[in-house]
Design a protein around this motif. Structure first.
Motif, PDB file in Angstrom:
ATOM      1  N   GLY A  69       0.797  -1.223   0.000  1.00 14.85           N
ATOM      2  CA  GLY A  69       0.000   0.000   0.000  1.00 14.85           C
ATOM      3  C   GLY A  69       0.828   1.272   0.000  1.00 14.85           C
ATOM      4  O   GLY A  69       0.321   2.368   0.181  1.00 14.85           O
ATOM      5  N   TYR A  70       2.124   1.133  -0.203  1.00 16.71           N
ATOM      6  CA  TYR A  70       3.025   2.273  -0.390  1.00 16.71           C
ATOM      7  C   TYR A  70       4.155   1.816  -1.304  1.00 16.71           C
ATOM      8  O   TYR A  70       4.328   0.625  -1.544  1.00 16.71           O
ATOM      9  CB  TYR A  70       3.567   2.830   0.934  1.00 16.71           C
ATOM     10  CG  TYR A  70       4.369   1.857   1.775  1.00 16.71           C
ATOM     11  CD1 TYR A  70       5.728   1.658   1.546  1.00 16.71           C
ATOM     12  CD2 TYR A  70       3.782   1.160   2.821  1.00 16.71           C
ATOM     13  CE1 TYR A  70       6.465   0.780   2.324  1.00 16.71           C
ATOM     14  CE2 TYR A  70       4.508   0.284   3.609  1.00 16.71           C
ATOM     15  CZ  TYR A  70       5.862   0.098   3.354  1.00 16.71           C
ATOM     16  OH  TYR A  70       6.596  -0.766   4.133  1.00 16.71           O
ATOM     17  N   GLY A  71       4.901   2.780  -1.836  1.00 15.40           N
ATOM     18  CA  GLY A  71       5.976   2.435  -2.753  1.00 15.40           C
ATOM     19  C   GLY A  71       6.604   3.671  -3.355  1.00 15.40           C
ATOM     20  O   GLY A  71       6.595   4.741  -2.758  1.00 15.40           O
ATOM     21  N   TYR A  72       7.107   3.517  -4.560  1.00 18.93           N
ATOM     22  CA  TYR A  72       7.786   4.597  -5.267  1.00 18.93           C
ATOM     23  C   TYR A  72       6.890   5.172  -6.350  1.00 18.93           C
ATOM     24  O   TYR A  72       6.079   4.467  -6.941  1.00 18.93           O
ATOM     25  CB  TYR A  72       9.072   4.075  -5.924  1.00 18.93           C
ATOM     26  CG  TYR A  72      10.292   4.166  -5.042  1.00 18.93           C
ATOM     27  CD1 TYR A  72      11.409   4.868  -5.454  1.00 18.93           C
ATOM     28  CD2 TYR A  72      10.332   3.553  -3.798  1.00 18.93           C
ATOM     29  CE1 TYR A  72      12.539   4.959  -4.671  1.00 18.93           C
ATOM     30  CE2 TYR A  72      11.456   3.633  -3.002  1.00 18.93           C
ATOM     31  CZ  TYR A  72      12.555   4.335  -3.445  1.00 18.93           C
ATOM     32  OH  TYR A  72      13.675   4.422  -2.656  1.00 18.93           O
ATOM     33  N   TRP A  73       7.090   6.450  -6.594  1.00 22.11           N
ATOM     34  CA  TRP A  73       6.417   7.160  -7.675  1.00 22.11           C
ATOM     35  C   TRP A  73       7.406   7.422  -8.804  1.00 22.11           C
ATOM     36  O   TRP A  73       8.592   7.651  -8.565  1.00 22.11           O
ATOM     37  CB  TRP A  73       5.904   8.517  -7.199  1.00 22.11           C
ATOM     38  CG  TRP A  73       4.679   8.525  -6.373  1.00 22.11           C
ATOM     39  CD1 TRP A  73       3.401   8.718  -6.824  1.00 22.11           C
ATOM     40  CD2 TRP A  73       4.572   8.399  -4.947  1.00 22.11           C
ATOM     41  NE1 TRP A  73       2.518   8.703  -5.770  1.00 22.11           N
ATOM     42  CE2 TRP A  73       3.218   8.507  -4.593  1.00 22.11           C
ATOM     43  CE3 TRP A  73       5.500   8.187  -3.926  1.00 22.11           C
ATOM     44  CZ2 TRP A  73       2.767   8.426  -3.298  1.00 22.11           C
ATOM     45  CZ3 TRP A  73       5.052   8.100  -2.617  1.00 22.11           C
ATOM     46  CH2 TRP A  73       3.687   8.218  -2.322  1.00 22.11           C
ATOM     47  N   ALA A  74       6.895   7.466 -10.015  1.00 18.34           N
ATOM     48  CA  ALA A  74       7.630   8.008 -11.157  1.00 18.34           C
ATOM     49  C   ALA A  74       7.440   9.520 -11.096  1.00 18.34           C
ATOM     50  O   ALA A  74       6.315  10.000 -10.955  1.00 18.34           O
ATOM     51  CB  ALA A  74       7.079   7.454 -12.463  1.00 18.34           C
ATOM     52  N   VAL A  75       8.529  10.262 -11.175  1.00 14.04           N
ATOM     53  CA  VAL A  75       8.471  11.725 -11.094  1.00 14.04           C
ATOM     54  C   VAL A  75       8.630  12.281 -12.501  1.00 14.04           C
ATOM     55  O   VAL A  75       9.571  11.941 -13.218  1.00 14.04           O
ATOM     56  CB  VAL A  75       9.583  12.273 -10.169  1.00 14.04           C
ATOM     57  CG1 VAL A  75       9.471  13.795 -10.049  1.00 14.04           C
ATOM     58  CG2 VAL A  75       9.526  11.610  -8.795  1.00 14.04           C
ATOM     59  N   ARG A  76       7.679  13.137 -12.882  1.00 17.08           N
ATOM     60  CA  ARG A  76       7.684  13.733 -14.224  1.00 17.08           C
ATOM     61  C   ARG A  76       7.518  15.251 -14.122  1.00 17.08           C
ATOM     62  O   ARG A  76       6.834  15.741 -13.228  1.00 17.08           O
ATOM     63  CB  ARG A  76       6.536  13.175 -15.062  1.00 17.08           C
ATOM     64  CG  ARG A  76       6.503  11.666 -15.121  1.00 17.08           C
ATOM     65  CD  ARG A  76       5.256  11.164 -15.873  1.00 17.08           C
ATOM     66  NE  ARG A  76       4.882   9.830 -15.475  1.00 17.08           N
ATOM     67  CZ  ARG A  76       5.537   8.721 -15.780  1.00 17.08           C
ATOM     68  NH1 ARG A  76       6.633   8.801 -16.495  1.00 17.08           N
ATOM     69  NH2 ARG A  76       5.124   7.544 -15.369  1.00 17.08           N
ATOM     70  N   GLU A  77       8.111  15.944 -15.057  1.00 18.24           N
ATOM     71  CA  GLU A  77       7.884  17.382 -15.139  1.00 18.24           C
ATOM     72  C   GLU A  77       6.450  17.607 -15.609  1.00 18.24           C
ATOM     73  O   GLU A  77       5.968  16.902 -16.507  1.00 18.24           O
ATOM     74  CB  GLU A  77       8.862  18.029 -16.115  1.00 18.24           C
ATOM     75  CG  GLU A  77      10.284  18.042 -15.617  1.00 18.24           C
ATOM     76  CD  GLU A  77      11.257  18.623 -16.629  1.00 18.24           C
ATOM     77  OE1 GLU A  77      12.169  19.336 -16.194  1.00 18.24           O
ATOM     78  OE2 GLU A  77      11.095  18.375 -17.841  1.00 18.24           O
ATOM     79  N   LYS A  78       5.783  18.566 -14.995  1.00 15.13           N
ATOM     80  CA  LYS A  78       4.407  18.881 -15.404  1.00 15.13           C
ATOM     81  C   LYS A  78       4.373  19.344 -16.855  1.00 15.13           C
ATOM     82  O   LYS A  78       3.526  18.921 -17.632  1.00 15.13           O
ATOM     83  CB  LYS A  78       3.849  19.997 -14.507  1.00 15.13           C
ATOM     84  CG  LYS A  78       2.665  19.600 -13.702  1.00 15.13           C
ATOM     85  CD  LYS A  78       2.125  20.809 -12.961  1.00 15.13           C
ATOM     86  CE  LYS A  78       1.346  20.362 -11.761  1.00 15.13           C
ATOM     87  NZ  LYS A  78       0.834  21.472 -10.977  1.00 15.13           N
ATOM     88  N   HIS A  79       5.296  20.207 -17.187  1.00 18.57           N
ATOM     89  CA  HIS A  79       5.359  20.730 -18.555  1.00 18.57           C
ATOM     90  C   HIS A  79       6.104  19.724 -19.421  1.00 18.57           C
ATOM     91  O   HIS A  79       7.308  19.571 -19.306  1.00 18.57           O
ATOM     92  CB  HIS A  79       6.058  22.089 -18.579  1.00 18.57           C
ATOM     93  CG  HIS A  79       6.118  22.695 -19.931  1.00 18.57           C
ATOM     94  ND1 HIS A  79       5.011  23.196 -20.566  1.00 18.57           N
ATOM     95  CD2 HIS A  79       7.156  22.853 -20.793  1.00 18.57           C
ATOM     96  CE1 HIS A  79       5.365  23.647 -21.754  1.00 18.57           C
ATOM     97  NE2 HIS A  79       6.657  23.454 -21.913  1.00 18.57           N
ATOM     98  N   GLY A  80       5.405  18.997 -20.254  1.00 16.22           N
ATOM     99  CA  GLY A  80       6.027  18.053 -21.175  1.00 16.22           C
ATOM    100  C   GLY A  80       6.037  16.604 -20.732  1.00 16.22           C
ATOM    101  O   GLY A  80       6.258  15.718 -21.533  1.00 16.22           O
ATOM    102  N   GLY A  81       5.865  16.340 -19.439  1.00 16.77           N
ATOM    103  CA  GLY A  81       5.783  14.970 -18.953  1.00 16.77           C
ATOM    104  C   GLY A  81       7.086  14.194 -18.923  1.00 16.77           C
ATOM    105  O   GLY A  81       7.079  12.971 -18.771  1.00 16.77           O
ATOM    106  N   GLN A  82       8.232  14.864 -19.033  1.00 18.81           N
ATOM    107  CA  GLN A  82       9.530  14.202 -19.040  1.00 18.81           C
ATOM    108  C   GLN A  82       9.779  13.479 -17.718  1.00 18.81           C
ATOM    109  O   GLN A  82       9.643  14.058 -16.647  1.00 18.81           O
ATOM    110  CB  GLN A  82      10.634  15.238 -19.279  1.00 18.81           C
ATOM    111  CG  GLN A  82      12.040  14.701 -19.248  1.00 18.81           C
ATOM    112  CD  GLN A  82      12.375  13.873 -20.461  1.00 18.81           C
ATOM    113  OE1 GLN A  82      11.850  14.108 -21.546  1.00 18.81           O
ATOM    114  NE2 GLN A  82      13.232  12.895 -20.283  1.00 18.81           N
TER     115      GLN A  82
END
Length: 179
Positions: A69-82
C-alpha cells in the motif's frame, strides 16, 4: 490467510511536477537513469545498473504498492511529462543491523534534473502523503556518508541521523523522521 491487495500509487502534483504510478512504458527511462554512473555513484558501490537490474527495480516499485500500500512514484515534469526520477517508500528487507523499523524513504533523480529543487518539491509532497498513509508515524532512510547533497536534503526535510550501520561492507547513515 489472504493478504490484502492494494492499488497503484496515487497521483500527487506539485507546482512543477507530477508523481504518478509506474507503468511498463517507464522501463527504458528507469534503465537509462539506473545506468548513469553519476546517478548511482553513492548507491551500491557506485556503478551504473544493467537492464536486468533495472527491470527488477521497476517490478519492486510496482510490487510495493500491490503488497504494502506504499511504494515509489515516477516523477515527471508537469510541462512536457519528461521522466526525471523515482522516489517514495519501500521495505527492502535489508540485511542491516539494527534492522530498519519503518518504511524506508529513498530518491533518485536523473542527472539533468539535479540541482533544480525538484527533489525537495517532490519529497515534501510524498512526506505529506506519508503522514496520513504510512503505518507507524515515521520513516527512515540510509545514505552514504559521502553523499553530501542527499544528507543536506534529508536534513532540510526534517530527518535526523540516529546511527551509522554497515550495509554491503559500506558504512551508511541511518536517518529518521517522525510525523
Amino acid at each position: 490467510m489472504n493478504s490484502p491487495i492494494f492499488t497503484a500509487a496515487p497521483r500527487l502534483t506539485t507546482e512543477r511536477l507530477i508523481l504518478d504510478a509506474y507503468t511498463l512504458n517507464d522501463f527504458d527511462a528507469v534503465a537509462a537513469m539506473s545506468a548513469d554512473p553519476q546517478v548511482m555513484r553513492y548507491i551500491g558501490g557506485g556503478a551504473g545498473r544493467d537492464r536486468e537490474e533495472s527491470w527488477g527495480r521497476l517490478l519492486r516499485y510496482i510490487g510495493h504498492w500491490q503488497l504494502l500500500g506504499y511504494g515509489y512514484w515516477a516523477v515527471r515534469e508537469k510541462h512536457g511529462g519528461q521522466f526525471i526520477g523515482s522516489l517514495g517508500f519501500a521495505n527492502y528487507q535489508r540485511d542491516i543491523t539494527p534492522a530498519l523499523e519503518a518504511p524506508e524513504m529513498g530518491w533518485l533523480l536523473c542527472s539533468a534534473a539535479q540541482g533544480k529543487g525538484y527533489a525537495t518539491e517532490a519529497l515534501r509532497a510524498v512526506l505529506a502523503w506519508g503522514k496520513t498513509a504510512l503505518p507507524g508515524g515515521r520513516t527512515q532512510c540510509i545514505i552514504s556518508p559521502h553523499n553530501q547533497p542527499s544528507i543536506k536534503l534529508a536534513h532540510k526535510l526534517g530527518f535526523r541521523e540516529t546511527h551509522r550501520a554497515e550495509y554491503h561492507q559500506q558504512t551508511v547513515l541511518v536517518m529518521e523522521q517522525t510525523f
